[in-house]
Design an enzyme around this catalytic site. Structure first.
Site, PDB file in Angstrom:
ATOM      1  N   ARG A 122     -33.330  -6.394  -3.219  1.00  0.00           N
ATOM      2  CA  ARG A 122     -34.252  -5.576  -2.536  1.00  0.00           C
ATOM      3  C   ARG A 122     -35.727  -5.846  -2.964  1.00  0.00           C
ATOM      4  O   ARG A 122     -36.241  -5.300  -4.039  1.00  0.00           O
ATOM      5  CB  ARG A 122     -33.893  -4.136  -2.497  1.00  0.00           C
ATOM      6  CG  ARG A 122     -34.644  -3.297  -1.399  1.00  0.00           C
ATOM      7  CD  ARG A 122     -34.335  -1.671  -1.596  1.00  0.00           C
ATOM      8  NE  ARG A 122     -32.665  -1.691  -1.187  1.00  0.00           N
ATOM      9  CZ  ARG A 122     -31.989  -0.637  -1.549  1.00  0.00           C
ATOM     10  NH1 ARG A 122     -32.445   0.310  -2.155  1.00  0.00           N
ATOM     11  NH2 ARG A 122     -30.833  -0.733  -1.200  1.00  0.00           N
ATOM     12  N   HIS A 166     -31.887  -2.385  -7.168  1.00  0.00           N
ATOM     13  CA  HIS A 166     -31.763  -3.381  -6.454  1.00  0.00           C
ATOM     14  C   HIS A 166     -32.867  -4.247  -6.522  1.00  0.00           C
ATOM     15  O   HIS A 166     -32.727  -5.836  -6.421  1.00  0.00           O
ATOM     16  CB  HIS A 166     -31.849  -2.995  -4.662  1.00  0.00           C
ATOM     17  CG  HIS A 166     -30.471  -2.434  -4.379  1.00  0.00           C
ATOM     18  ND1 HIS A 166     -29.479  -3.127  -3.804  1.00  0.00           N
ATOM     19  CD2 HIS A 166     -30.071  -1.188  -4.335  1.00  0.00           C
ATOM     20  CE1 HIS A 166     -28.558  -2.439  -3.470  1.00  0.00           C
ATOM     21  NE2 HIS A 166     -28.839  -1.158  -3.745  1.00  0.00           N
ATOM     22  N   ASP A 173     -24.836  -3.534  -2.430  1.00  0.00           N
ATOM     23  CA  ASP A 173     -24.276  -2.317  -1.923  1.00  0.00           C
ATOM     24  C   ASP A 173     -23.049  -2.985  -1.042  1.00  0.00           C
ATOM     25  O   ASP A 173     -23.296  -4.257  -0.333  1.00  0.00           O
ATOM     26  CB  ASP A 173     -25.032  -1.551  -0.833  1.00  0.00           C
ATOM     27  CG  ASP A 173     -26.038  -0.827  -1.462  1.00  0.00           C
ATOM     28  OD1 ASP A 173     -26.068  -0.279  -2.703  1.00  0.00           O
ATOM     29  OD2 ASP A 173     -27.273  -0.802  -1.033  1.00  0.00           O
ATOM     30  N   HIS A 236     -22.475   1.618  -4.038  1.00  0.00           N
ATOM     31  CA  HIS A 236     -23.346   0.983  -4.903  1.00  0.00           C
ATOM     32  C   HIS A 236     -22.867   0.532  -6.333  1.00  0.00           C
ATOM     33  O   HIS A 236     -22.118   1.326  -6.915  1.00  0.00           O
ATOM     34  CB  HIS A 236     -24.533   2.307  -4.963  1.00  0.00           C
ATOM     35  CG  HIS A 236     -25.793   1.923  -5.790  1.00  0.00           C
ATOM     36  ND1 HIS A 236     -27.038   2.049  -5.327  1.00  0.00           N
ATOM     37  CD2 HIS A 236     -25.813   1.418  -7.287  1.00  0.00           C
ATOM     38  CE1 HIS A 236     -27.756   1.351  -6.349  1.00  0.00           C
ATOM     39  NE2 HIS A 236     -27.048   1.136  -7.326  1.00  0.00           N
TER      40      HIS A 236
END
Length: 254
Positions: A122, A166, A173, A236
Site C-alpha cells: 500500500r 502494508h 489482507d 491482516h
C-alpha cells in the site's frame, strides 16, 4: 465512547473533534495503547519509483490465476472511491513474501480451498488518504456498512494508522475461498473485510463456531509459511521477519 489517553493525558468524550483526532494520532507514539500495533513506528521512505526498484514482484508472476479483489483500486471500500496511489488492481510484495504466499496457495488447492487477496503493498500516499478521510467527520456515507457501532472519531488508532505495515511490502489482507457447486466462494468469517468492529478481532467471542474455525484455518495455513496475524483483524497478515522493517515505499500500484 471511551476517553482517549495519550502519553498520560486524558481528553473527555465531549472535547472538540480536532483535538481528539490529534490525540488519537499521538497513540502511535505511546506505549499505553490497547493492543500492540503492527505499524506503530514510522519507517524511512524509500526513493524507489516502481516495484522492481523496491525489490517487489506482482503475485500473479508466481500464481497467474490467484484470486484478486483489490478493494482500494475501485469503489467497494470504506472511502467509496479509488484510493490515492492505486492506479490498477495489483498485488505487490517483496519477493520472499510473494514466494511464501504462493506456497500457501499451493498447499490449499488440494483441500478444495484457495486464497482471495484484498490488499498487499500500500503506497504511503494511500495511507495519507485514509487518515484524511478519517479526519473528515462530515463524511459518514460508509458508516452503516463499515463502522455501524463506532463513532468515526475513534477509527484513527487501532483501525486507521498514520503509518502502515502494508507500505513496507510484507503485509497483506486476504480471506479463504472454498469450492461450492463448481465455483470458489468466500468462506464465512463472521464479518466482511475492513469491518471496523471488535467482532472482526480474530479471536472474537461474538462469532459462531464455524466462523471461528474458518478464521483459524486461514491463520494456520498462513502461519506455516511465516505469516503472523494482527489480532484485531482476521484478514491482516505480516510475513516475519520483514525484508525491510524500517523502510516504507510510495510508488503507485499499477
Amino acid at each position: 465512547m471511551k476517553t482517549w489517553r495519550s502519553c498520560g493525558s486524558a481528553i473527555a468524550p465531549g472535547a472538540r473533534a480536532a483535538l481528539e483526532l490529534a490525540l488519537v494520532l499521538a497513540l502511535s507514539a505511546c506505549a499505553a495503547g490497547p493492543a500492540p500495533k503492527p505499524h506503530s513506528v514510522a519507517p524511512q521512505l524509500s526513493p524507489a519509483t516502481d516495484a522492481a526498484a523496491a525489490g517487489m514482484v506482482e503475485i500473479r508472476s508466481l500464481v497467474p490465476d490467484i484470486s484478486l479483489d483489490i478493494r482500494y483500486a475501485g469503489r467497494d471500500n470504506f472511502i467509496g472511491r479509488p484510493v490515492e496511489g492505486y492506479q490498477a488492481p495489483g498485488c505487490y510484495l517483496h519477493e520472499p513474501v510473494a514466494q511464501a504466499l504462493a506456497r500457501v496457495e499451493r498447499s490449499l488447492r488440494p483441500q478444495g480451498l484457495r486464497l482471495r487477496i484484498y490488499d498487499c503493498y500500500r503506497p504511503v500516499r494511500a495511507v495519507r488518504d485514509f487518515v484524511a478521510w478519517a479526519g473528515d467527520l462530515d463524511d459518514q456515507r460508509s458508516k452503516p456498512q463499515y463502522y455501524p457501532n463506532l463513532d468515526k472519531r475513534v477509527l484513527l488508532g487501532d483501525y486507521i494508522s498514520p503509518t502502515s505495515g502494508h507500505s513496507r511490502g510484507a503485509t497483506l489482507d486476504l480471506t479463504l475461498l472454498e469450492l461450492r457447486d463448481d465455483r470458489f466462494e468466500p468462506m464465512d468469517m463472521g464479518t466482511p473485510f475492513d469491518f471496523f468492529d471488535e467482532t472482526a478481532n480474530t479471536a472474537s467471542p461474538n462469532v459462531d463456531a464455524r466462523q471461528r474455525s474458518n478464521r483459524e484455518r486461514l491463520r494456520e495455513a498462513m502461519r506455516r509459511e511465516g505469516f503472523e496475524n494482527y489480532p484485531l483483524e482476521w484478514w491482516h497478515y505480516t510475513y516475519k521477519p520483514e525484508p525491510t522493517p524500517q523502510t516504507a515505499f510510495d510508488f503507485p500500484v499499477r
